[in-house]
Enzyme design. Sequence first.
Site, PDB file in Angstrom:
ATOM      1  N   LYS A  82      10.496  -4.047  -2.876  1.00  0.00           N
ATOM      2  CA  LYS A  82       9.306  -3.236  -2.644  1.00  0.00           C
ATOM      3  C   LYS A  82       9.322  -2.470  -1.327  1.00  0.00           C
ATOM      4  CE  LYS A  82       6.282  -5.896  -5.661  1.00  0.00           C
ATOM      5  NZ  LYS A  82       4.962  -6.495  -5.855  1.00  0.00           N
TER       6      LYS A  82
ATOM      7  N   GLY B  58       6.232 -10.645   2.380  1.00  0.00           N
ATOM      8  CA  GLY B  58       6.944  -9.530   1.769  1.00  0.00           C
ATOM      9  C   GLY B  58       6.030  -8.414   1.328  1.00  0.00           C
ATOM     10  N   GLY B  59       6.524  -7.579   0.401  1.00  0.00           N
ATOM     11  CA  GLY B  59       5.780  -6.418  -0.043  1.00  0.00           C
ATOM     12  C   GLY B  59       4.450  -6.761  -0.688  1.00  0.00           C
TER      13      GLY B  59
END
Length: 270
Positions: free
Chosen positions: A69, A130-131
Amino acid sequence: MPILNKDMTLCISLAARPSNIGTRFHNYLYDELGLNYVYKAFAPADLAQAIAGVRGLPIRGAAVSMPYKEEVIALVDRMDPSAKAIDSVNTIVNDDGVLTAYNTDYLAIARLLRDHSVPASHSVLLRGSGGMAKAVAAALRDAGFSDVTVAARNEAAGRTLADLYDFAWQPDPGTSTADLLINVTPLGMAGRDEDVQSFTDDAVAAAKVVFDVVALPAETPLITAARAAGKPVITGAEVIAIQAEEQFVLYTGVRPTPEQVRAASEFSRA
């Protein structure tokens, strides 16, 4: 599904651990609405080459899942505000070779917090950096949550995410508790981590709401533990249905009815 033909429009998904959920969701709606589209999931051997293929074939759209992502940002031409605001991409739309990145995860998280009436006064323990964690953190901030702790073993990413929204950071959940637990890691996902519960039983017992963004399986060890403890839950199945609906609209320009979305979601998990 119609027989493949030269005029058929192709959409794909790119994930390290692809599933059939998105494939079944999108293809169900293509068939239901009589659209000459087909959807296929891939685990790319080389992300840059995969995106070049999206541009060159041309493929109409690509869903982007963990762990791509953020990496995909350098490979697109334009960033829609939904993706630019959080530097995370989950959808790419190809318009005559011009690739525009979007993020429909944020829309899904924001809607679910609202639909489940989760009070902004709740303390939050968010596991992951994370994304998807960026989308969750942004949605929490925009919904008025302020007592949020990001638990992430990657100190650089964890601190950066926490500082961006004026949240706290710690390296792991440890013995911490909160009103709202949110797992945004692969823990509990089908594969090598499928038996791992992302928060302890004590944390679940102390929580008021438990939210796991893992979509496969929807009944992760965390969700199973939360249900057993009588806690309200929000599942990854709910997240994926909403974000997939928004992707579908971006790819086709057609908005399915709530009933069609519900049927597609049920079919995708059957």
